[in-house]
Design a protein around this motif. Structure first.
Motif, mmCIF file in Angstrom:
data_model
loop_
_atom_site.group_PDB
_atom_site.id
_atom_site.type_symbol
_atom_site.label_atom_id
_atom_site.label_comp_id
_atom_site.label_asym_id
_atom_site.label_seq_id
_atom_site.Cartn_x
_atom_site.Cartn_y
_atom_site.Cartn_z
ATOM 1 N N CYS A 102 43.808 22.500 30.621
ATOM 2 C CA CYS A 102 44.166 23.842 31.104
ATOM 3 C C CYS A 102 42.902 24.685 31.164
ATOM 4 C CB CYS A 102 45.209 24.491 30.206
ATOM 5 S SG CYS A 102 44.643 24.806 28.519
ATOM 6 N N GLU A 103 42.942 25.701 31.993
ATOM 7 C CA GLU A 103 41.809 26.611 32.102
ATOM 8 C C GLU A 103 42.318 28.009 32.441
ATOM 9 O OE1 GLU A 103 39.249 25.475 35.347
ATOM 10 O OE2 GLU A 103 40.924 24.542 36.394
ATOM 11 N N VAL A 104 41.602 28.993 31.934
ATOM 12 C CA VAL A 104 41.944 30.388 32.214
ATOM 13 C C VAL A 104 41.386 30.752 33.579
ATOM 14 C CG1 VAL A 104 41.811 32.770 31.434
ATOM 15 C CG2 VAL A 104 41.825 30.918 29.758
ATOM 16 N N VAL A 105 42.236 31.230 34.468
ATOM 17 C CA VAL A 105 41.805 31.696 35.785
ATOM 18 C C VAL A 105 41.371 33.146 35.699
ATOM 19 C CG1 VAL A 105 42.523 32.095 38.176
ATOM 20 C CG2 VAL A 105 43.319 30.068 36.947
ATOM 21 N N GLY A 106 42.152 33.959 34.978
ATOM 22 C CA GLY A 106 41.818 35.373 34.830
ATOM 23 C C GLY A 106 42.662 36.028 33.761
ATOM 24 N N SER A 107 42.094 37.064 33.146
ATOM 25 C CA SER A 107 42.808 37.877 32.149
ATOM 26 C C SER A 107 42.524 39.343 32.438
ATOM 27 C CB SER A 107 42.355 37.537 30.727
ATOM 28 O OG SER A 107 42.837 36.286 30.321
ATOM 29 N N TRP A 108 43.569 40.153 32.352
ATOM 30 C CA TRP A 108 43.431 41.557 32.713
ATOM 31 C C TRP A 108 44.236 42.452 31.769
ATOM 32 C CZ3 TRP A 108 44.834 37.608 35.997
ATOM 33 C CH2 TRP A 108 43.939 37.279 37.024
ATOM 34 N N ASN A 109 43.790 43.702 31.688
ATOM 35 C CA ASN A 109 44.599 44.777 31.115
ATOM 36 C C ASN A 109 45.103 45.640 32.266
ATOM 37 O OD1 ASN A 109 42.280 45.115 28.376
ATOM 38 N ND2 ASN A 109 44.233 44.051 28.380
ATOM 39 N N THR A 110 46.383 45.971 32.249
ATOM 40 C CA THR A 110 46.954 46.813 33.310
ATOM 41 C C THR A 110 46.426 48.231 33.178
ATOM 42 O OG1 THR A 110 48.954 45.472 33.374
ATOM 43 C CG2 THR A 110 49.091 47.658 34.335
ATOM 44 N N TRP A 111 45.924 48.740 34.266
ATOM 45 C CA TRP A 111 45.394 50.108 34.301
ATOM 46 C C TRP A 111 46.460 51.053 34.855
ATOM 47 C CZ3 TRP A 111 41.030 51.955 38.125
ATOM 48 C CH2 TRP A 111 40.616 53.240 37.763
ATOM 49 N N TYR A 112 46.977 50.733 36.043
ATOM 50 C CA TYR A 112 48.094 51.496 36.601
ATOM 51 C C TYR A 112 49.271 50.541 36.752
ATOM 52 C CZ TYR A 112 45.077 55.453 37.480
ATOM 53 O OH TYR A 112 44.220 56.510 37.321
ATOM 54 N N GLY A 113 50.389 50.932 36.218
ATOM 55 C CA GLY A 113 51.569 50.083 36.125
ATOM 56 C C GLY A 113 52.088 50.211 34.698
ATOM 57 N N GLU A 114 52.645 49.147 34.176
ATOM 58 C CA GLU A 114 53.148 49.178 32.808
ATOM 59 C C GLU A 114 51.976 49.225 31.845
ATOM 60 O OE1 GLU A 114 56.639 47.025 30.154
ATOM 61 O OE2 GLU A 114 56.200 46.387 32.197
ATOM 62 N N GLN A 115 51.923 50.250 31.016
ATOM 63 C CA GLN A 115 50.769 50.474 30.154
ATOM 64 C C GLN A 115 50.743 49.530 28.955
ATOM 65 O OE1 GLN A 115 48.262 53.342 30.978
ATOM 66 N NE2 GLN A 115 49.229 52.199 32.635
ATOM 67 N N ASP A 116 49.514 49.321 28.417
ATOM 68 C CA ASP A 116 49.312 48.439 27.251
ATOM 69 C C ASP A 116 49.875 47.045 27.517
ATOM 70 O OD1 ASP A 116 48.192 50.602 25.633
ATOM 71 O OD2 ASP A 116 50.231 51.384 25.583
ATOM 72 N N GLN A 117 49.680 46.601 28.726
ATOM 73 C CA GLN A 117 50.133 45.267 29.126
ATOM 74 C C GLN A 117 48.923 44.416 29.494
ATOM 75 O OE1 GLN A 117 52.031 44.308 33.096
ATOM 76 N NE2 GLN A 117 53.838 44.054 31.785
ATOM 77 N N THR A 118 48.944 43.162 29.060
ATOM 78 C CA THR A 118 47.907 42.210 29.469
ATOM 79 C C THR A 118 48.550 41.127 30.327
ATOM 80 O OG1 THR A 118 48.156 40.784 27.530
ATOM 81 C CG2 THR A 118 46.629 42.634 27.335
ATOM 82 N N VAL A 119 47.762 40.624 31.260
ATOM 83 C CA VAL A 119 48.214 39.580 32.180
ATOM 84 C C VAL A 119 47.214 38.435 32.116
ATOM 85 C CG1 VAL A 119 48.814 39.014 34.568
ATOM 86 C CG2 VAL A 119 49.265 41.315 33.686
ATOM 87 N N HIS A 120 47.702 37.220 31.914
ATOM 88 C CA HIS A 120 46.846 36.030 31.863
ATOM 89 C C HIS A 120 47.346 35.022 32.882
ATOM 90 C CE1 HIS A 120 45.379 37.700 28.094
ATOM 91 N NE2 HIS A 120 46.602 37.649 27.601
ATOM 92 N N LEU A 121 46.418 34.460 33.639
ATOM 93 C CA LEU A 121 46.743 33.436 34.623
ATOM 94 C C LEU A 121 46.027 32.147 34.235
ATOM 95 C CD1 LEU A 121 48.170 32.789 37.335
ATOM 96 C CD2 LEU A 121 46.043 33.454 38.496
ATOM 97 N N TRP A 122 46.802 31.067 34.026
ATOM 98 C CA TRP A 122 46.279 29.767 33.624
ATOM 99 C C TRP A 122 46.495 28.753 34.733
ATOM 100 C CZ3 TRP A 122 44.255 28.765 28.630
ATOM 101 C CH2 TRP A 122 44.410 29.815 27.705
ATOM 102 N N ARG A 123 45.588 27.781 34.810
ATOM 103 C CA ARG A 123 45.719 26.685 35.763
ATOM 104 C C ARG A 123 45.818 25.360 35.004
ATOM 105 N NH1 ARG A 123 41.063 27.065 38.257
ATOM 106 N NH2 ARG A 123 41.712 28.250 40.092
#
Length: 267
Positions: free
Chosen positions: A89-110
């Motif tokens: 597995c590998e991490v494609v990207g990780s983010w903190n939401t700026w506008y949208g649902e607050q204090d939310q992180t998004v991780h995309l794995w491949r």
């Protein structure tokens, strides 16, 4: 009077004969729904044939006071998994939401290798004591979490690491059931209108989780750049047609503006 009754009687008899003469009468046809047989699943028709990549997207809602500690802990674990060749597995990207649902992180794995790679990875992680301790510690920081398994559209770019700084927009579309093929056909033509500024990062659709969900991932230098890029699409012949035909396929849609974490390969 007799003539009028005679005409009415003849009209009634004609009506009865018309409605009863065939199983394909107009009234019966209201309840007959013809469905063309499908020759393949939409996942096979729309996904890339040359790769067997499976993606997982995670949405973590973090306690506001824990966000910084969460980002540090998640980055450390992602780095270890990324560097360990035993985990497919590998991490494609990780983010903190700026506008949208607050204090939310998004991780995309491949997962290169599809479902077997996912299963292999999960089995190894269940036996990894350090990872199990990490999950316990992470759980203390979370309010909720959910995930989805995704395939990538054949006509989109494969998401690859890129230099920053960028901000990212994830546009999520909730489609009406049965419309994925039409959506894919329309966007296969339309994506050419959105690649001039290298903004198209990746396009995915759900396989497990909430179904008939599409995620489009875009990168921009700034919010101003985003506005200019999106406005320029409307000046291209054919973009308005794509919007016209895809809007009726939607139940709802959502936009997140996200900032990549320090450890994200997509900067």
């Amino acid at each position: 009077m007799a003539t009028t009754r005679s005409v009415q009687a003849k009209g009634y008899l004609l009506y009865r004969r018309f409605s009863e003469s065939s199983d394909k009468g107009w009234f019966r046809s209201l309840f007959v729904h013809k469905v063309d047989a499908r020759k393949d699943a939409h996942s096979n028709l729309l996904s890339k044939k040359e790769t067997s990549n499976l993606y997982k997207i995670q949405f973590h809602n973090v306690k506001p006071e824990c966000l910084e500690a969460y980002n540090s802990l998640e980055a450390e674990v992602q780095k270890r998994l990324h560097e360990d060749q035993d985990y497919p597995c590998e991490v494609v990207g990780s983010w903190n939401t700026w506008y949208g649902e607050q204090d939310q992180t998004v991780h995309l794995w491949r997962y290169r290798g599809g479902y077997p790679a996912l299963t292999d990875c999960l089995q190894k992680l269940k036996a990894n004591k350090e990872y199990l301790e990490f999950r316990k510690e992470r759980a203390k920081m979370l309010l909720s979490r959910r995930n989805e398994l995704l395939l990538e559209f054949s006509f989109w770019n494969e998401p690859l690491p890129r230099q920053g700084p960028n901000l990212y927009e994830m546009r999520t579309y909730y489609l009406k059931p049965g419309t994925m093929i039409e959506w894919g056909n329309r966007w296969a033509r339309a994506i050419k209108h959105r690649q001039e500024n290298n903004e198209a990062v990746g396009g995915f659709f759900t396989q497990i989780g909430q179904l008939y969900v599409v995620h489009h991932l875009w990168a921009y230098e700034s919010l101003q750049s985003r506005e200019e890029t999106r406005n320029s699409a409307w000046r291209k012949e054919g973009w308005d047609v794509n919007v016209y035909y895809t809007v009726p396929l939607l139940q709802s849609m959502e936009s997140r503006i996200m900032i990549p974490t320090k450890s994200s390969p997509l900067q």
